[in-house]
Write a protein that holds these residues in place. Structure first.
Motif, PDB file in Angstrom:
ATOM      1  N   LEU A  43      -7.161  33.572 -81.491  1.00 18.20           N
ATOM      2  CA  LEU A  43      -8.081  32.332 -81.351  1.00 18.20           C
ATOM      3  C   LEU A  43      -9.519  33.200 -81.475  1.00 18.20           C
ATOM      4  O   LEU A  43     -10.466  32.331 -82.177  1.00 18.20           O
ATOM      5  CB  LEU A  43      -7.863  31.840 -79.711  1.00 18.20           C
ATOM      6  N   HIS A  44      -9.860  33.910 -80.785  1.00 13.68           N
ATOM      7  CA  HIS A  44     -11.107  34.525 -81.012  1.00 13.68           C
ATOM      8  C   HIS A  44     -11.433  35.106 -82.386  1.00 13.68           C
ATOM      9  O   HIS A  44     -12.719  34.835 -82.711  1.00 13.68           O
ATOM     10  CB  HIS A  44     -11.242  35.929 -80.127  1.00 13.68           C
ATOM     11  N   THR A  45     -10.563  35.692 -82.949  1.00 15.47           N
ATOM     12  CA  THR A  45     -10.851  36.200 -84.334  1.00 15.47           C
ATOM     13  C   THR A  45     -11.322  35.036 -85.394  1.00 15.47           C
ATOM     14  O   THR A  45     -11.821  35.067 -86.152  1.00 15.47           O
ATOM     15  CB  THR A  45      -9.653  36.994 -84.677  1.00 15.47           C
ATOM     16  N   HIS A  46     -10.428  34.022 -85.231  1.00 15.95           N
ATOM     17  CA  HIS A  46     -10.575  32.897 -86.205  1.00 15.95           C
ATOM     18  C   HIS A  46     -11.787  32.197 -85.730  1.00 15.95           C
ATOM     19  O   HIS A  46     -12.537  31.480 -86.618  1.00 15.95           O
ATOM     20  CB  HIS A  46      -9.512  31.792 -86.128  1.00 15.95           C
ATOM     21  N   ARG A  47     -12.008  31.957 -84.492  1.00 18.90           N
ATOM     22  CA  ARG A  47     -13.654  31.414 -84.247  1.00 18.90           C
ATOM     23  C   ARG A  47     -14.748  32.224 -84.652  1.00 18.90           C
ATOM     24  O   ARG A  47     -15.666  31.558 -85.447  1.00 18.90           O
ATOM     25  CB  ARG A  47     -13.557  31.420 -82.613  1.00 18.90           C
ATOM     26  N   VAL A  48     -14.415  33.665 -84.858  1.00 15.08           N
ATOM     27  CA  VAL A  48     -15.904  34.203 -84.971  1.00 15.08           C
ATOM     28  C   VAL A  48     -15.905  34.145 -86.651  1.00 15.08           C
ATOM     29  O   VAL A  48     -16.757  34.101 -87.137  1.00 15.08           O
ATOM     30  CB  VAL A  48     -15.494  35.825 -84.747  1.00 15.08           C
ATOM     31  N   GLU A  49     -14.737  34.137 -87.203  1.00 11.78           N
ATOM     32  CA  GLU A  49     -14.376  34.257 -88.845  1.00 11.78           C
ATOM     33  C   GLU A  49     -14.918  32.629 -89.044  1.00 11.78           C
ATOM     34  O   GLU A  49     -15.973  32.735 -89.984  1.00 11.78           O
ATOM     35  CB  GLU A  49     -13.196  34.418 -89.147  1.00 11.78           C
TER      36      GLU A  49
END
Lengths: 251, 215
Positions: B179-185
């Motif tokens: 979740l966090h990785t895609h949000r930042v990306e």
């Protein structure tokens, strides 16, 4: 070699200090603050070019010509050579039990394991607990901002860059082995690590909409996981939503 | 005078303790029951996903991806996940952009993870522990055991009860939150190209020609 080592350490230290002095915007809780993004992306392009020209082909040749078993043994030897640094950092973090296990690992694997080719120690219950000086600084309270893309070395931050330099200089093995051995070890370790990530990195590149940002975030969370020694990450606040939630659509 | 007073005080303290202990035991039991639900849910879900993705003999990548997508839609809290990943940019998105985003998001996720996990083979997922976190969700810890003595991969599933059913809201692989990785990306793409830029990049990924991953 000693001069090169010192020069590299100085360069890394300068990077660390420059990064540390850079404008530190408040963390906006999304983890995407990257005050040096412009410069970082330029370095990233450079690294990508070098990777495509040198490191990736070398790693592909390494995989093509050496059987998996041999590559596995090589990574075992490299891992064993890293144990003195693991030991020092476990001690610096006050993880004495793990430091003891690391000392046992190094003794057992260097002798019975034939210079680390065989990881006998794991079978005997001494687990591999890698720690580096970047992690040590983290346990001493040093944060991981701002993100830095280092030339050739890749994703980092002032804390980890400094940690890398300190580990490099402090490594007892480097001081008692000839310079050529150090170069050979660094090169092998670079190629071996790149080979391990061949498929993963390509898949991430192929499935991300922003490869740089994906790597930046993967690195950040990967290091945070290292520092926590694998304990679950802190819980993010994830509000509940439904598709038919009027408030949601109007928020 | 003071003794009965002390006694009664002690009685009160003991009673309070007992009540507290009972309350804790009570919630503990309820928590255990919901833990089991979450644990079994993840164990079953993981088994299905692994079975779908490793069936290379009798299925094409398209079929595996479609089956994987069906599992995602059923097991994930898709609205919560989609909304969270767009983060603060949800507010500035137009209604059309939101609708387009919700359309493409789960296709993108299915493509990403079907591709990333497609080279896996012979793995088994073993859910071994569940923890109640302070947010009220349950973290189910699993190990994906790999053949050939490779180190197992640690995967945490964050599970939330949604309308009485368990639903996954995050998958954390070796400490890295999906979740966090895609949000930042996504946020990084939006900062440079705007929301429409993100939507067209997502579309490009989903519509890219399928390639069989090696092995």
């Amino acid at each position: 070699m000693a001069t090169l080592r010192r020069w590299l350490a100085c360069a890394l230290l300068t990077c660390a200090l420059l990064g540390g002095a850079a404008d530190l915007r408040a963390n906006d809780a999304y983890g995407d603050d990257d005050p040096l993004e412009g410069l970082n992306r330029v370095v990233f392009e450079f690294n990508q070019a070098i990777d495509a020209l040198v490191l990736k082909p070398a790693a592909e040749l390494y995989v093509a010509f050496l059987p998996e078993e041999v590559r596995y043994r090589v990574s075992n030897v490299l891992r064993n050579l890293g144990e003195p640094i693991n030991l020092l950092n476990n001690l610096a973090q006050g993880k004495f039990e793990r430091a003891g296990a690391t000392l046992m690992r190094f003794s057992i694997n260097s002798t019975f394991g034939v210079a680390g080719i065989f990881d006998v120690a794991t079978d005997w219950g001494y687990e591999h607990t890698p720690e580096d000086f970047g992690q040590t600084l983290a346990t001493w309270g040093v944060g991981d901002k701002p993100f830095l893309m280092l030339p050739l070395l890749g994703p980092s931050n002032p804390r980890d860059a400094l940690g890398f330099a300190v580990d490099w200089v402090a490594d007892p093995l480097a001081h008692i082995t000839p310079a050529d051995a150090g170069v050979a070890r660094a090169a092998t370790s670079g190629v071996s690590q790149r080979a391990e990530y061949l498929d993963e990195l390509e898949t991430v590149e192929r499935t991300s909409v922003d490869f740089y940002a994906a790597l930046r975030e993967l690195y950040r969370q990967y290091r945070a996981d290292d520092v926590r020694d694998g304990a679950p990450p802190p819980i993010m606040d994830v509000p509940d939503f439904d598709f038919d939630d009027e408030e949601w659509l109007e928020e | 005078m003071s003794i009965p007073f002390l006694l009664s005080r002690r009685a009160l303290v003991v009673a309070a303790f007992l009540a507290a202990a009972l309350a804790v035991a009570g919630t503990g039991q309820r928590a255990d029951a919901s833990d089991d639900v979450a644990l079994n849910f993840v164990q079953e879900l993981g088994g299905q996903a692994v079975a779908v993705l490793r069936d290379h003999e009798s299925s094409t990548f398209e079929e595996r991806e479609a089956a994987f997508r069906a599992i995602l839609v059923k097991a994930f809290d898709v609205p919560t996940v989609s909304r969270f990943v767009l983060g603060r940019h949800w507010r500035t998105a137009s209604e059309q952009q939101r609708a387009d985003y919700l359309d493409i998001f789960i296709d993108f996720i299915a493509r990403v993870y079907a591709t990333r996990f497609d080279s896996y083979g012979g793995e088994t997922l073993n859910a071994y522990q569940s923890i109640n976190d302070e947010s009220g969700d349950t973290i189910v810890r699993t190990r994906i055991e790999r053949p050939g003595g490779d180190k197992p991969v640690h995967v945490d599933f964050r599970v939330r009860e949604k309308n009485g059913d368990p639903r996954v809201i995050d998958v954390v692989v070796e400490g890295i939150s999906m979740l966090h990785t895609h949000r930042v990306e996504f946020s990084s793409v939006i900062n440079r190209k705007g929301i429409d830029g993100l939507l067209s990049d997502l579309r490009a990924r989903v519509e890219a020609p399928l390639e069989e991953t090696a092995n």
